[in-house]
Design an enzyme around this catalytic site. Structure first.
Site, short mmCIF file in Angstrom:
data_model
loop_
_atom_site.label_atom_id
_atom_site.label_comp_id
_atom_site.label_asym_id
_atom_site.label_seq_id
_atom_site.Cartn_x
_atom_site.Cartn_y
_atom_site.Cartn_z
N TYR A 94 49.19 46.60 53.66
CA TYR A 94 49.38 47.55 54.67
C TYR A 94 48.80 48.74 54.49
CZ TYR A 94 51.94 50.33 57.86
OH TYR A 94 52.60 51.18 58.99
N ASN B 294 46.42 52.16 68.10
CA ASN B 294 47.79 52.20 67.55
C ASN B 294 48.18 50.71 67.21
OD1 ASN B 294 50.60 53.18 67.54
ND2 ASN B 294 50.82 51.53 69.10
#
Lengths: 71, 192
Positions: B96, B31
């Site tokens: 990203y 995560n």
């Protein structure tokens, strides 16, 4: 195919006996994931860089430090 | 554990410490990540490499460290947290979004590598989730909640718990025939 009790999707604690590791666990999705896995019966290890003290407070556990890591 | 996952030695230590204290890792939830909004014209080599490291390579690193024991025990679950931006793209988040799209390839390929060993690898793609990280964004980078909600089928803010519930499901014993998948948790924002 017959599902065993532990394979039933709605078993009360389907992750009982499992060990989980959640990265980025101090905040947001990571923190919510820790709660969900723990509620499902898993033992959960948490990792978070820099905000580990916040994580430790959230979970009321002392933080461990990886010696090669820095804040 | 406080671990800088960009440091391979710290990852090795993290996994060995978790293993010695709690036992081998059965479920890995990748995560951790960072949401660096960098305009394209300022995305230099360093910024690019750093964004890929923080959002893709660290997940290779943790996965690579835990899979030997999963293979040995013939059971494992790896859940990667990607982003709807992997599918939609977004200005100011090119590196990203590239890294998050890379996670889909990592997930599919690892699913094929590890399926024969009883290990399932899946990705969740959160949409707009109301999380702490959101409040650290500059106001001009935030999407107005009312604008976001109109893009979705389900007209409410996404919560971290919405994503966590899907991850817990994928981590469970009833998903041993689901692998290599990308599951959107976005209120029906991105339909394909």
């Amino acid at each position: 195919m017959t599902l065993t009790r532990s394979e039933l999707p709605l078993a009360a604690r389907p992750l009982q006996g499992r060990t989980a590791l959640v990265t980025g666990a101090a905040t947001g999705i990571g923190a919510a994931t820790v709660k969900a896995l723990a509620a499902a019966g898993a033992t959960v290890a948490i990792s978070h860089f820099a905000q580990i003290d916040q994580a430790a407070r959230s979970w009321n556990r002392p933080a461990a430090w990886a010696p090669t890591a820095s804040r | 554990m406080n671990a800088d996952l960009t440091d391979p030695d710290a990852v090795t230590l993290l996994i060995s410490q978790v293993t010695s204290e709690l036992g081998p890792v059965d479920i890995l939830v990748n995560n951790a990540g960072a949401y660096p909004r960098i305009p394209w014209d300022q995305t230099d080599e360093h910024a690019w490499a750093h964004a890929l490291d923080l959002n893709l390579t660290i997940h290779y690193r943790t996965s690579h460290a835990v899979t030997p024991s999963m293979v040995q025990r013939r059971w494992g679950r790896i859940i990667n947290v990607s982003s709807v931006n992997a599918r939609t793209g977004r200005p100011g988040l090119t590196a990203y979004s590239t890294a998050k799209a890379g996670l889909i390839g990592l997930t599919r390929s690892l699913a094929r590598e590890l399926g024969p060993h009883g290990i399932c690898v899946n990705t969740v793609l959160p949409g707009a989730i109301q999380a702490d990280a959101e409040t650290t964004l500059p106001a001009h980078h935030r999407t107005r909640p009312e604008d976001q909600i109109t893009r979705q089928c389900i007209p409410r803010r996404g919560q971290p718990e919405d994503v966590a519930a899907a991850i817990a499901f994928l981590a469970g014993p009833s998903t041993s025939f689901i692998t290599g998948r990308s599951l959107h948790i976005d209120g029906g924002w991105y339909l394909h």
